[in-house]
Design an enzyme around this catalytic site. Structure first.
Site, PDB file in Angstrom:
ATOM      1  N   ASN A 217      -1.383   2.156   2.587  1.00  0.00           N
ATOM      2  CA  ASN A 217      -0.604   1.255   1.730  1.00  0.00           C
ATOM      3  C   ASN A 217      -1.329  -0.090   1.660  1.00  0.00           C
ATOM      4  OD1 ASN A 217       1.186  -0.583   0.638  1.00  0.00           O
ATOM      5  ND2 ASN A 217       2.966   0.151   1.769  1.00  0.00           N
TER       6      ASN A 217
ATOM      7  N   HIS B 151       3.161   3.147  -6.567  1.00  0.00           N
ATOM      8  CA  HIS B 151       2.693   2.434  -5.379  1.00  0.00           C
ATOM      9  C   HIS B 151       2.556   3.406  -4.219  1.00  0.00           C
ATOM     10  CE1 HIS B 151       2.395  -0.220  -2.052  1.00  0.00           C
ATOM     11  NE2 HIS B 151       3.592   0.050  -1.605  1.00  0.00           N
TER      12      HIS B 151
ATOM     13  N   CYS C  56       4.475  -5.465  -2.139  1.00  0.00           N
ATOM     14  CA  CYS C  56       3.923  -4.238  -2.743  1.00  0.00           C
ATOM     15  C   CYS C  56       4.216  -4.136  -4.241  1.00  0.00           C
ATOM     16  CB  CYS C  56       4.450  -3.010  -2.017  1.00  0.00           C
ATOM     17  SG  CYS C  56       4.059  -3.012  -0.259  1.00  0.00           S
TER      18      CYS C  56
END
Ligand code: COA
Length: 356
Positions: A285, A255, A116
Site C-alpha cells: 500500500n 487503491h 490513500c
C-alpha cells in the site's frame, strides 16, 4: 462533492517511480512475529519498496514527475499538485520544491493531504483548476515515503505499507475526448479519524508523551469494512454520473490497500476480478501513490489500452474516499516504474532498523 464542467481535465501523460530498495516478507518475518504465509494470504503482499535514509517524498515525486512530463511530451505546466501524507517537512508544502527541482519555473505548487485517497482528491483539485481557467496544464503527483510513518516493530503496518510515486499530466480539453475525467465523486467522514492516524507530531500533540505515538495507528478490520462500503458507493455514483453501467467498466483501478479489499469491492460491484488491476504483491500500500503507480504499470504492460472504460477509486484515512471515470487515452510509457530493470534488493539494513 461532485465535479462537472464543460472544460474537462484530460489525461496527457503518465509516469511513476519506486525506490530500488525492496523489503520482502521473508525479511520482515526474520525480525517480527509474522510469516510470509500470513502476509500473503491476508493481504496479497509479497514485497514492498522502501526508501533508504536520505531519500524522501520529494525525491520520489521528482522521478515520477519527470517521467509523466516526458510522457506528455512537454514540460509546460501551470501548476504542480502533490498528493502526499508524508511531506518532506511539516512546513512548508513539498510541491514547490518538486516544481523547482523539475525546473518548472514559478508555477503554482501545493500539497493535497488525503492519505490513500490523495490521488483522487488531487484529481478533483487539478480538474477544478482547469475547469476554472486557472490552469491549462497541471502536473499531479502522488508520492509517499509512507514508511516514515510506520513503526518497524508493528507487524501489521510494517507488512502493509510501501514507498513510491506516480504522476499524471492533465490538460484542458473536451469532456468527450479520450482521457477526459468524465465524473468525479469525493467524500469524507471525520468521525472515523482514529481508525487510521498518527497521534503525535502535529499541532494537537506536538511531542509524544508516554503511550502516545508518532507512528501510524491502524484499526485494520474496521478500515477494511469502511473501505469496501465507501469505495463501492462512490464507484456506483461515479459510474452513474458518467452515464455508464457497472457492466461497462473494462478496468477497475482501485487503491491497493489489500488484495482482499479489491476482491470484495469487485464482488460487491459485480466486476470480475480479471478486470481489476493489481500490483499490490510487489508494492504493498503506497497511499497517495497507489493509484497513479498502478495506472502507469498497467499502461506500460498493455493491461490498459486506449478506448477502455476505466473506473478509479480510492479510500483512506480521514476517512476520505473518491472515484472517477475516464476512457483510457493513448499515452506514452516512459520506462515503467523501475527503469533500472525491475526490483532488486539493496542493502536494507537501514530499511529494517528502528529509527530513534
Ligand atoms: N502477521 C501475523 N499476524 C498479524 C499480522 C501480521 N503481519 N498483522 C496482524 N496480525 C494478527 C493480529 O494481531 C490479530 O491477532 P489477534 O487475533 O491475536 O489479536 C490477527 O492477526 C487478526 O487481526 P485482524 O486485524 O483481525 O486481521 P485481518 O484479517 O483484518 O487483517 C489487515 C489485518 C490490517 C491486513 C486488514 O484488516 C487490512 O488490510 N485492513 C485495511 C488496510 C488498511 O488499513 N489500509 C490503509 C487504508 S486503506
Amino acid at each position: 462533492m461532485t465535479y462537472a464542467s464543460p472544460r474537462a481535465a484530460v489525461l496527457a501523460g503518465i509516469g511513476s517511480w519506486t525506490p530500488p530498495g525492496v523489503l520482502t516478507n521473508a525479511q520482515l518475518a526474520s525480525r517480527l512475529d509474522t510469516s510470509d504465509e500470513w502476509i500473503r494470504s491476508r493481504t496479497g503482499i509479497e514485497s514492498r519498496h522502501r526508501v533508504t535514509a536520505g531519500t524522501s517524498t520529494s525525491d520520489l515525486a521528482v522521478e515520477a514527475g519527470r517521467r509523466a512530463l516526458k510522457s506528455a511530451g512537454s514540460d509546460a505546466v501551470d501548476a504542480v499538485v502533490l498528493a502526499t501524507s508524508t511531506p518532506d517537512e511539516l512546513c512548508p508544502a513539498t510541491a514547490p520544491s518538486v516544481a523547482s527541482r523539475l525546473g518548472l519555473g514559478r508555477v503554482a505548487a501545493f500539497d493535497v493531504s488525503a492519505v490513500c485517497a490523495g490521488f483522487v482528491y488531487g484529481l478533483g483539485t487539478a480538474a477544478g483548476l482547469i475547469a476554472a481557467g486557472v490552469a491549462e496544464r497541471v502536473l499531479l503527483i502522488g508520492a509517499e515515503a509512507f514508511t516514515s510513518l510506520v513503526d518497524p516493530d508493528d507487524r501489521t503496518t510494517a507488512a502493509i505499507f510501501g514507498d513510491g510515486a506516480g504522476a499524471v499530466v492533465l490538460r484542458a480539453g473536451r469532456p468527450d475526448e479520450p482521457g477526459a475525467i468524465t465524473s468525479l465523486v469525493l467524500g469524507s467522514d471525520g468521525g472515523g479519524r482514529e481508525l487510521l492516524h498518527v497521534p503525535a507530531g502535529g499541532a494537537r500533540l506536538r511531542v509524544p508523551a508516554e503511550g502516545e505515538s508518532r507512528f501510524l495507528q491502524l484499526r485494520g478490520r474496521e478500515i477494511f469494512r469502511h473501505a469496501v462500503r465507501h469505495m463501492g458507493a462512490s464507484c456506483r455514483e461515479a459510474v452513474a454520473r458518467a452515464g455508464w453501467e457497472l457492466s461497462d467498466v473494462d478496468r477497475l483501478v482501485a487503491h491497493q490497500a489489500n488484495a482482499r479489499i479489491t476482491a470484495a469491492l469487485g464482488g460487491a460491484l459485480g466486476i470480475p476480478l480479471e478486470r481489476a488491476a493489481s500490483n499490490i504483491a510487489r508494492v504493498g500500500n503506497t497511499a497517495a501513490a497507489s493509484v497513479p503507480l498502478l495506472l502507469d504499470e498497467d499502461n506500460a504492460d498493455g493491461s490498459l489500452t486506449p478506448g477502455q472504460r476505466v473506473l478509479i477509486t480510492a479510500f483512506g484515512g480521514g476517512l476520505a474516499w473518491g472515484a472517477a471515470t475516464l476512457v483510457w487515452p493513448s499515452l506514452d510509457s516512459v520506462g515503467g516504474p523501475d527503469p533500472s530493470g525491475g526490483p532488486h534488493v539493496h542493502d536494507i539494513t537501514d530499511i529494517t532498523a528502528k529509527e530513534s
